[in-house]
Design an enzyme around this catalytic site. Structure first.
Site: not given
Ligand SMILES: Cc1cc2nc3c(=O)[nH]c(=O)nc-3n(C[C@H](O)[C@H](O)[C@H](O)COP(=O)(O)OP(=O)(O)OC[C@H]3O[C@@H](n4cnc5c(N)ncnc54)[C@H](O)[C@@H]3O)c2cc1C
Ligand code: FES
Ligand code: FES
Length: 1334
Positions: A269, A1266
């Site tokens: 994400t 509307e």
């Molecule tokens: C639609 C949307 C709404 C959002 N709204 C909010 C919000 O309201 N508030 C908020 O705070 N955030 C928000 N976010 C952000 C969201 O919290 C972060 O995108 C999310 O937490 C990232 O987690 P992930 O597992 O998807 O990361 P990934 O995309 O899988 O990874 C992100 C990064 O972390 C690194 N990484 C992951 N795991 C590890 C590990 N174990 N060791 C080392 N490096 C690691 C990866 O290398 C990469 O660089 C939103 C995102 C989206 C898409």
């Protein structure tokens, strides 16, 4: 083949093995294109809308449990799905087998309009029910927090949810000891006695029961695979990317050692949106799969250790469990984290995103990182070299290399310590919308006192959203150590922090003064919060909070959703089979809910189909020096690139240019069209087109710029009535002012889509397109292809929302797509991504008005002089017409004896703005209402009083001298007053405001007079075609487009009544220029009105022809009659025609009869405002509408409430942002906030006035598409009311100038107080702001 290279997962119970998987592929396109499961929709591609929601199920061989969770298919890489079972909307039910109760109920509760969001909604509810078969309403609301709907206004979707919730029942808790249903508490609308009115739109009794045993089981093969298969790293190689999925920790560390730059993708994400929207590319991705060390949950005596791989949803559940089990003093950090975890993104993202991914991404607006940092968390890292621990502190968050992970390191887990007795942790955030919106500013704050002495021993405060990374107020905190928790400390803290956490005037994201204010407002909240707890812990030692300060700490009013509806029953004498006036479900409701409803891009690919994408201008006003296509053309799959040179003499139609020639006039203007074999190839090539520009002066972006440069579309429009100059001489008082009303994005859920198919014979061409005007598209395509219109057939089955935005720009794009298709003799598809759509297509015109009002001290307005300006953008589009409609409708519900209103459409360097639901009225009427409020303030009267004084009385005359009978206007007003218990609640609001300093309530009621008509007879003509077949079934076609408003459903109701035939016998396929030619645009609230009269005409013609046959055999069936007619050579096909309403307008004279009738209404809204953050909550709305005789109350209520919520969005949260260079920043749901389920009024009561008079319209009904938008401004004025209460209490007596939308920023900055006085202000002109107000 090596099984490690095969991707295996299940979709809807079927095994899918993908041998040549491309790691760049996301699940959404895979489902739609590869598996042809088109029920899952594309709405934004970035996780922000929920249209693509699916359920993912995974089996954990260690816990032996299956986890079902909702996910956004648009951000789910298919490689991450090995061994998972995916369920899409097609997998849970279909009309061919059995529909699922969720699908049935959302349709029957009228929770679908255009239906584009419906599959996502269904899957979010379904997934929750898989985990909780008897969910609470809270759980249901939470489950839908990540799903947007632009049509319904959510109330019917909540109704659907309630049918699954056993715990639902009004307020679900006796607030203050009394239930909200108790008589009198909320001034409940009393339903009329007898059976005249009805309050139910569906009958629960007929619903299928939810039977969890009927659900698809988790595939046993996947379970066995997970249990038995030896863990082995899987590697998938694509053309450009390699995906490595290690399944043990050792392999993970090895992979990270080998590819230190490769990201660890967990939820994708963060990495996903970066790759998609920011052009970041990773050749290698490491995606750990079910590594148990990443999922640990360990409790120790110091705290909790959570695996980095846990999802945020799992973290939320674990913390919720901990706060139940542990002593309160240990869980303060957990409480604070939970607060943010409830609002962070939507349920899908929380289930996908990992704790590790969140922490390591270190987004500048991360909600959790500031809290984890103040909570003294530590990160457990591991690499091949060994373990290490680092603190999660401000250095780590600022990405300081000395405090960061090493490239080969993995974050394994996070230690989150327990808090102690004298330690307090709090979380704060303010966003544009309460849920599923990134914070504008957020903060984590923690203080540790000496044992019982109230002296600060440790203090940490971190802020998100105010810098390039999370920022710590470290030095300020240091200086405050040793101080007691007192007002002096607070004052010093504010000053120190404002200095340390400074924000330049040009800071990215804008809203600089608001952010500065929030920084210290949050601090003040923290101060109060801690003081309150200290007082509770040691009452003797600490002062109490002043009574009127206590509510500063309370969450904004959040009771359970509750709605009532009231409409007129049909006449008891009406035949039961006659469907007119009954709440019939949307004809496509079930198909929307099963994903079977087909939208343009759901159509299967045509043989050798091509894809077209646009290259758009990156400059707002520039000469095109050169365009270099060579590199793009050399890329694989690229078939052609068209520029203006290729279009030559067909490069324009009407006032629009198709592709830019030598000069561009806005960012987003179409410059080239790239045509390739696939969408990916076309988009890649588009990025390689090189255009050199040379900027040209002037750059006109704002309305003020346009006025300065005299940049207008001609002509100026003027409406004058009475003698304004004379009137100004006799009035008691005069006020003058200005107001800005921001624009609005249509945000139809289905982006612009079209598929053009050359038929290969006689130059025929079929255009399948999501449009409101097939005839216009036909004309434009025919003209650019230089073929007669009879060779171009335009077909529209349904449109996934349009709201005015699918006419002009759609035809430009369709023309270019048709040119490409014709040139290459191949089908060409063009579907815009959300960002492109928002950039290219423009929206509602922003407005600016100057006004001068002359009035008497008793509130009578005698003279009104106004200037309206709209921001038209770079081409005329419909902006002048918008101005005209604005002028004709600006009087709203008021008789202004002397009036002058002039209007101009400004030519600027923005994408051209266009029609959007309400067409100038929502802007023009808001200006008038603002005048009313100002007059009220000057006279010391309530705005409602001034509204009443000036309202039209019965028979009257509009400023353009059309007669009106406004009896129903006063009726709506009176009923709304009564039903909303206005005066009782006014007193309650005043009492509340007197008792609460930092929270204020506001109440406002607005009337509505919405003129309906399109201004000319020709524009109101309509035609229909009805066939009866020999089996007795009927096929209806007409010129209207089904865009969610249910016009096809109404047309079948009409045919059913007229032909006295059951609705099930009548079919309607869609709209086509082949069946009904020369149709008018579908819009202006009149689609059902006009086409209904045409359908009625056709049916009556048929019936007349068949009367002799029917009367010979009155007991016969339609099959008998049709056969008899055939046998007697009587035609069973008829066209119907409606000539149009008589209407005309003479602008020279300022007189006319432009409208056929008026829709009347009134809305009363109550809000609560947090004066410290600018947040607001819609507590309750009452709407009374005069809709004539409703043809279908379910659809009509849906139109009223959907429009109301869209209007509320316009006036309160939807905010377009442009850079000073004219670049639109807000290009998706993550930046542009439309109302979500959290925004709708907690209580909503809608009632229709009993119909009073017969008219010329279709069964005396009124068009409602509307008018309801404007009623959203009752929320605007309720907020204004609350803000004025705050200002009055703070002794601010000057005039209150509030522009629209009333965002948290505007609300907070208007509630001036000691904090707004404390912040530094930048001299205008001393910096370049991040954005301009257009
Ligand atoms: C639609 C949307 C709404 C959002 N709204 C909010 C919000 O309201 N508030 C908020 O705070 N955030 C928000 N976010 C952000 C969201 O919290 C972060 O995108 C999310 O937490 C990232 O987690 P992930 O597992 O998807 O990361 P990934 O995309 O899988 O990874 C992100 C990064 O972390 C690194 N990484 C992951 N795991 C590890 C590990 N174990 N060791 C080392 N490096 C690691 C990866 O290398 C990469 O660089 C939103 C995102 C989206 C898409
Ligand atoms: S398309 Fe996936 S969330 Fe919008
Ligand atoms: S019905 Fe929800 S977006 Fe149209």
């Amino acid at each position: 083949m090596d099984p490690a290279l095969e991707l295996l997962f299940y979709v809807n119970g079927r095994k899918v093995i993908e041998k040549n998987v491309n790691p760049e592929t996301m699940l959404l396109p895979y489902l739609r294109k590869n598996l042809r499961l088109t029920g899952t929709k594309y709405g934004c591609g970035g996780g922000g809308c929920g249209a693509c929601t699916v359920m993912i199920s995974q089996y954990d061989p260690i816990t032996k449990r299956i986890r079902h969770y909702p996910a956004n298919a648009c951000l789910t890489p298919i490689c991450s799905l090995y061994g998972a079972a995916i369920t899409t909307v097609e997998g849970i039910g279909s009309t061919k087998t059995r529909i699922h109760p969720v699908q049935e109920r959302i349709a029957k509760c009228h929770g679908t309009q255009c239906g584009f969001c419906t599959p996502g909604m269904v899957m979010s509810i379904y997934t929750l029910l898989r985990n909780h078969p008897e969910p609470t309403l809270d759980q249901l609301m939470e489950a839908l927090g990540g799903n947007l709907c632009r049509c319904t206004g959510y109330r019917p979707i909540i109704d659907t949810c309630k049918t699954f919730s056993k715990t639902f029942g009004c307020c679900q808790g006796k607030e203050n000891g009394t239930c909200c249903l108790d008589q009198g508490i909320n001034g409940l609308p009393e339903l009329e006695e007898g059976n005249k009115t009805n309050s139910k739109l569906f009958s629960e009794e007929e619903f299928l029961p939810l039977d969890p045993t009927q659900e698809l089981i988790f595939p046993p093969e996947l379970m066995i695979m997970a249990e038995k298969q030896p863990p082995k790293t899987r590697v998938f190689h694509g053309d450009r990317m390699t995906w490595i999925s290690p399944v043990t920790l050792k392999e993970l560390l090895e992979a990270k050692f080998k590819y230190p730059q490769a990201p660890i993708v967990m939820g994708n994400t963060s990495v996903g949106p970066e790759m998609k929207f920011k052009g970041v590319f990773h050749p290698v991705i490491i995606s750990p799969d079910r590594i148990k060390e990443l999922n640990i949950v360990n409790h120790s005596c110091n705290g909790l250790t959570l695996g980095a791989g846990l999802s945020l949803a799992q973290v939320k559940d674990i913390l919720a469990d901990m706060v139940q089990k542990l002593p309160e003093e240990n869980t303060k950090t957990y409480h604070a984290l939970l607060k943010h975890l409830r609002t962070l993104a939507g349920s899908q993202i929380r289930n996908m995103a990992s704790l590790g991914g969140h922490i390591v991404s270190r987004h500048l607006d991360s909600d959790l990182n500031p809290l984890l940092a103040v909570g003294n968390c530590t990160l457990n890292l591991l690499s091949k070299e060994g373990k290490r621990q680092i603190p999660l502190n401000e250095k780590f968050l600022s990405k300081d290399p000395s405090a960061d992970l090493k490239p080969q390191e993995i974050l394994i887990s996070v230690n989150i310590p327990y808090s102690s007795k004298w330690e307090f942790v709090s979380a704060f955030r303010q966003a544009q919308r309460q849920q599923n919106a990134l914070a504008i500013v957020n903060s984590g704050m923690r203080v540790l006192f000496g044992e019982g002495d109230g002296i600060i021993r440790e203090l940490s405060i971190l802020y998100g959203g105010v810098g390039p990374t999370i920022i710590s107020a470290k030095n300020s905190c240091q200086k405050l150590i040793g101080r007691p928790w007192s007002e002096e400390m607070l004052d010093t803290a504010c000053r120190l922090i404002l200095e340390e956490v400074s924000l330049p005037g040009s800071a990215p994201g804008g809203k600089v003064e608001f952010k500065r204010t929030l920084i210290i407002s949050f601090l003040f909240k923290f101060y109060l919060e801690v003081l309150q707890i200290l007082k509770r812990m040691d009452p003797g030692h600490y002062p109490s909070l002043a009574n009127n300060y206590e509510s500063a700490l309370e969450d904004l009013h959040s009771r359970h959703h509750w709605s009532t509806l009231q409409y007129q029953n049909v006449d008891p004498k009406q035949l039961p089979r006659d469907p007119i006036g009954r709440p019939i479900m949307h004809l496509s409701g079930i198909k929307h809910a099963t994903g079977e409803a087909i939208y343009c891009d759901d159509m299967p690919a045509v043989d050798r189909e091509l894809f077209l994408t646009f290259v758009t201008s990156s400059r707002a006003h520039a000469k095109i020096v050169s365009i270099d296509l060579s590199e793009a053309l050399s890329l694989p799959g690229v078939v052609d690139i068209m520029t203006a040179d290729h279009l030559q003499d067909v490069n324009s139609f009407s006032t629009e240019t198709l592709l830019a020639t030598d000069e561009v006039f806005c960012v987003g203007q179409l410059v080239c069209a790239v045509i390739a074999d696939t969408e990916i190839q076309a988009r890649r090539a588009a990025k390689q087109v090189k255009i050199v520009y040379q900027d040209v002066e002037p750059l006109i972006l704002t309305i003020e710029d346009a006025i300065r440069h005299n940049s207008f579309f001609k002509p100026e429009r003027k409406l004058e009535y009475g003698n304004i100059d004379k009137a100004f001489k006799v009035v008691d008082q005069i006020v003058e002012g200005e107001i800005h009303i921001g624009g609005q994005e249509h945000f139809y859920m289905e982006t612009q889509s079209m598929l053009v198919v050359p038929k290969g014979e006689d130059q025929e061409i079929d255009v399948y397109v999501s449009t409101q005007s097939p005839k216009y598209i036909q004309d434009v395509v025919a003209s650019v292809l230089k073929v007669p219109a009879n060779k171009v057939m335009c077909h529209v089955r349904r449109v996934g929302g349009a709201f005015g935005g699918k006419v002009l720009k759609t035809s430009t794009m369709a023309a270019i797509t048709a040119l490409a298709a014709s040139k290459h003799g191949r089908a060409v598809r063009c579907v815009l991504e959300r960002g492109e759509d928002m950039l290219i297509t423009g929206g509602r015109n922003p407005y600016f008005a100057k006004y001068k009002v002359g009035f008497m001290n008793d509130g009578r307005i005698l003279a009104l002089d106004m200037e309206h300006y709209n921001n038209g953008g770079s081409s005329l589009d419909e902006s002048l017409w918008v101005i005209e409609m604005g002028l004709l409708k600006m009087d709203n519900a008021y008789k202004f004896a002397n009036l002058r209103c002039r209007g101009w459409a400004c030519r600027t360097n923005l994408p051209s703005n266009t029609a959007l639901r309400g067409f100038g009225f929502p802007q023009a009427a808001l200006i008038t209402e603002s005048c009313i409020v100002e007059v009220a303030a000057k006279c010391g009267l309530s705005p409602e009083k001034v509204r009443m004084i000036n309202m039209y009385k019965e028979i009257d005359q509009t400023p353009y001298k059309q007669e009106i009978n406004a009896k129903n206007l006063s009726q709506c007003w009176k009923e709304c007053m009564a039903k909303s218990s206005f005066s009782v609640r006014r007193a309650a609001v005043e009492k509340f405001n007197a008792e609460n300093y930092w929270k204020k309530k506001g109440l406002a009621m607005v009337p509505l007079k919405y003129p309906v008509g399109v201004g000319s007879v020709a524009f109101a003509q309509a035609a229909a075609l009805v066939h009866i077949y020999l089996d007795g079934s009927a096929l209806v076609t007409h010129g209207g487009i089904e865009m969610g408003q249910g016009v096809h459903t109404k047309m079948i109701q009409v045919a059913s009544r007229e032909l006295r035939m059951p609705m099930s016998n009548v079919h309607l396929r869609g709209t086509s220029t082949e069946t009904v030619p020369n149709t008018n645009i579908s819009g202006g609230s009149v689609v059902a009105d006009l086409n209904g009269l045409a359908v009625k005409d056709a049916c009556q013609t048929l019936l007349k022809r068949l009367e002799p046959i029917i009367s010979k055999n009155p007991q016969g069936t339609w099959k008998d009659w049709a056969q008899a007619a055939f046998d007697e050579s009587i035609s069973l096909s008829a066209i119907g025609f409606f000539r149009g309403y008589e209407s005309h307008m003479n602008w020279e004279k300022g007189e006319g009869h432009p409208f056929e009738y008026f829709v009347y209404g009134a809305a009363c809204s109550e809000v609560e405002v947090d004066c410290l953050t600018g947040d607001h909550k819609n507590i309750r709305t009452d709407i009374v509408m005069d809709v004539g005789y409703s043809i279908n109350p379910a659809l009509d209520i849906g139109q009223v409430e959907g429009a109301f919520i869209q209007g509320m969005g316009l006036y309160t949260i939807e905010e377009l942002k442009y850079s000073p260079q004219g670049v639109l920043y807000t290009r998706g749901p993550n930046q542009y906030k439309i109302p979500a389920i959290c925004d709708i009024p907690t209580e909503l009561h809608i009632s229709f006035l009993p119909p009073s008079e017969k008219s010329n319209t279709l069964y005396s009904s009124k068009g409602l598409g509307e008018s309801g938008v404007f009623l959203g401004c009752s929320v605007f004025f309720a907020i204004r009311d609350a803000v004025s209460a705050a200002r009055q209490e703070r002794g601010l007596s000057g005039p209150l100038k509030l522009n629209s939308p009333l965002t948290p920023e505007r609300i907070r900055m208007a509630c001036e107080d000691k904090f707004t006085k404390m912040i530094p202000r930048d001299e205008p002109g001393s910096f370049v702001p991040w954005n301009v107000h257009i």
